[in-house]
Structure formats: structure tokens, C-alpha cells
Design a protein around this motif. Structure first.
Motif, short mmCIF file in Angstrom:
data_model
loop_
_atom_site.label_atom_id
_atom_site.label_comp_id
_atom_site.label_asym_id
_atom_site.label_seq_id
_atom_site.Cartn_x
_atom_site.Cartn_y
_atom_site.Cartn_z
N GLN A 163 95.07 128.07 143.89
CA GLN A 163 95.83 128.49 142.72
C GLN A 163 97.26 127.95 142.79
O GLN A 163 97.68 127.38 143.79
N THR A 164 97.98 128.15 141.70
CA THR A 164 99.40 127.83 141.65
C THR A 164 100.15 129.13 141.46
O THR A 164 99.95 129.83 140.46
N GLY A 165 100.99 129.48 142.43
CA GLY A 165 101.68 130.76 142.39
C GLY A 165 103.18 130.59 142.44
O GLY A 165 103.70 129.52 142.77
N ALA A 166 103.88 131.67 142.12
CA ALA A 166 105.34 131.65 142.14
C ALA A 166 105.85 131.52 143.58
O ALA A 166 105.21 132.01 144.52
N ASP A 167 106.98 130.87 143.74
CA ASP A 167 107.63 130.67 145.03
C ASP A 167 107.66 132.00 145.80
O ASP A 167 108.29 132.97 145.36
N PRO A 168 106.98 132.08 146.95
CA PRO A 168 106.87 133.36 147.68
C PRO A 168 108.21 133.99 148.02
O PRO A 168 108.35 135.22 148.00
N ALA A 169 109.22 133.18 148.34
CA ALA A 169 110.53 133.73 148.68
C ALA A 169 111.15 134.44 147.48
O ALA A 169 111.76 135.51 147.61
N ARG A 170 111.00 133.84 146.30
CA ARG A 170 111.52 134.46 145.08
C ARG A 170 110.74 135.73 144.74
O ARG A 170 111.31 136.72 144.27
N VAL A 171 109.44 135.69 144.97
CA VAL A 171 108.62 136.88 144.71
C VAL A 171 109.06 138.03 145.60
O VAL A 171 109.20 139.18 145.13
N GLU A 172 109.29 137.76 146.88
CA GLU A 172 109.71 138.82 147.79
C GLU A 172 111.06 139.40 147.36
O GLU A 172 111.27 140.62 147.43
N ALA A 173 111.95 138.54 146.89
CA ALA A 173 113.24 139.03 146.40
C ALA A 173 113.05 139.88 145.15
O ALA A 173 113.70 140.92 144.98
N ALA A 174 112.15 139.45 144.28
CA ALA A 174 111.88 140.21 143.05
C ALA A 174 111.28 141.57 143.37
O ALA A 174 111.60 142.58 142.72
N LYS A 175 110.41 141.63 144.37
CA LYS A 175 109.76 142.89 144.73
C LYS A 175 110.76 143.92 145.24
O LYS A 175 110.54 145.13 145.13
#
Length: 252
Positions: A163-175
Motif C-alpha cells: 500500500q501507499t501510506g502517510a509518512d509514519p513520522a508525521r502520523v505519529e506526531a498527528a496521533k
């Protein structure tokens, strides 16, 4: 009834529930039609999540004489999307998500605009309406969203599994900054959500399927700069009244 207060909720949260948007009779009929639709199953393609589990979806760019197209054209969906996005909308595509019991894989965190930007859509003024065909719960991998995360703007997307997913580092910051919401839904419930809203779903580890119909719309002013791309350029959407749509759904 879509009030100004509900529209404000959508702009604040990036999503809006419409419980019971389709009646029990309408959804029972759509459920029966979809489950017996061998062409739909044959068209579905597979994506692997980060753990190698399969999830399937069938995507259609064309509106034809079918109950799925009738839902896309329904005023209760399309007119609502027009008010939420503050412009005329057109059919970008629609898809059936087929998450089968015990084998349906996860969808990684992503934004729809993370894909659609690359299709030539300059603005994120786009949205989707997910309609639960089966009951959606935590156990069978219901949709999860980060409330208000559409305000972050477009996040870079990278390969995660198949799959193509959102940048994990940005996701963790968003969470850390946005509330995680599990979108548990009954058949006929709908969820309208913005194209920049971060969302995902877990694998289906239950004995119950989770199928959902997702109607995706673009705004007229956001006609893609790429001609004949992956999804259609602007053309006016013929919107049907709810009585006509209900007759089509319940006569199947």
C-alpha cells in the motif's frame, strides 16, 4: 437535516456521521445485491498490508445502471457533499471495500488526497461518503480517523507493504495531537469525510465481514489538470431524488 452547526462540525473535525442515511429495507436489498454480484467480486483487486494480509476493493469510474451508481447520484449523499465542500460536486469514482472474516487485512494510515494530488487535483476540496453495508465494529476492522487531522494539510506518502501510506513520522506526531475515533456503524449509516483526513482500519479478525460502499467526489473548481487520468475529469453529475433512488434499491 444538514444544519449550519453540522457543517461547522465537519469543518472542525474533518468528518460527519449521518446515522440511518439509508433505511433498513434499502440496505438489506443493497446487501443482498452486492453479496451476489460475481462481477463485483471478479473486479476486486488485492492490496497487502504491512503484515502481508490481504484486503480487497473494487473501483469503478463510470456510473451505469446499477444500485451502486444510484447511491452515488442520490441527493441525500451528493447534495450533502456539495454543502460540505461549498461547490458543485461530480463523481470522481466509487468503490466497494471487501473486508472478509479473518482474512481481511488492514489499511495503513493515509489521506485520500495523498493519492489524488498526484492525479492532478490542485486543491484538497474533495470528499468521500462511506456507507456501511455490513455492521462495522472494532472487531471487524472499522474505519479509524484522527479527529481534525485534515487541518494538517497534505502529508507525503510512502510505500508501506503493498500500500501507499502517510509518512509514519508525521502520523505519529498527528496521533499525539488528534483524538483517535473508531467509526463503528450500523448498515445504512454513512460517514462523510474530507480528503485530507488521516484514516486507517485494522485487519478483520472476527467472524463477520465488513463491506462498505465509498462514494468519492471532486468539486467543479478542482477539475484535474491531467486529462484522461486515473479518475475522471469534471462532468456534471445528474443527481436523483431520494424516492427514485429508494425504488431502485428496494426493487433489486
Amino acid at each position: 437535516m444538514l444544519t449550519e452547526s453540522l457543517i461547522a462540525d465537519f469543518h472542525r473535525d474533518g468528518y460527519l456521521f449521518a446515522r440511518g442515511l439509508f433505511s433498513e429495507a434499502e440496505m438489506q436489498s443493497l446487501h443482498r445485491i452486492a453479496k451476489a454480484d460475481q462481477q463485483l467480486v471478479a473486479e476486486a483487486y488485492t492490496r497487502l498490508d504491512a503484515n502481508g494480509a490481504e484486503t480487497k476493493l473494487a473501483v469503478r469510474n463510470e456510473l451505469v445502471d446499477s444500485p451502486y451508481s444510484a447511491v452515488v447520484r442520490s441527493e441525500r449523499v451528493a447534495r450533502t457533499m456539495e454543502r460540505l465542500l461549498d461547490d458543485e460536486v461530480y463523481h470522481y469514482h466509487h468503490k466497494m471495500m471487501l473486508k472478509e472474516p479473518r482474512v481481511g487485512g488492514a489499511w495503513e494510515w493515509h489521506q485520500d488526497y495523498g493519492y489524488w494530488y498526484n492525479n492532478g487535483c490542485i486543491y484538497p476540496d474533495m470528499g468521500s461518503c462511506l456507507i456501511a453495508v455490513d455492521r462495522a465494529s472494532k472487531a471487524n476492522g472499522c474505519l479509524q480517523v484522527l479527529r481534525g487531522s485534515h487541518s494538517i494539510g497534505r502529508v507525503e506518502h510512502v510505500a508501506i507493504g503493498d500500500q501507499t501510506g502517510a509518512d509514519p513520522a508525521r502520523v505519529e506526531a498527528a496521533k499525539l495531537r488528534h483524538e483517535l475515533v473508531y467509526c463503528e456503524m450500523e448498515p445504512g449509516d454513512a460517514l462523510f469525510f474530507h480528503a485530507n483526513l488521516l484514516h486507517r482500519s485494522d485487519a478483520n479478525t472476527s467472524e463477520h465481514p465488513r463491506w462498505s460502499l465509498i462514494c468519492c467526489y471532486n468539486t467543479k473548481h478542482n477539475d484535474p489538470i491531467i486529462e484522461n487520468g486515473r479518475h475522471p475529469n469534471y462532468s456534471p453529475l445528474e443527481i436523483w431524488d431520494d424516492e427514485r433512488v429508494s425504488r431502485i434499491l428496494t426493487s433489486g
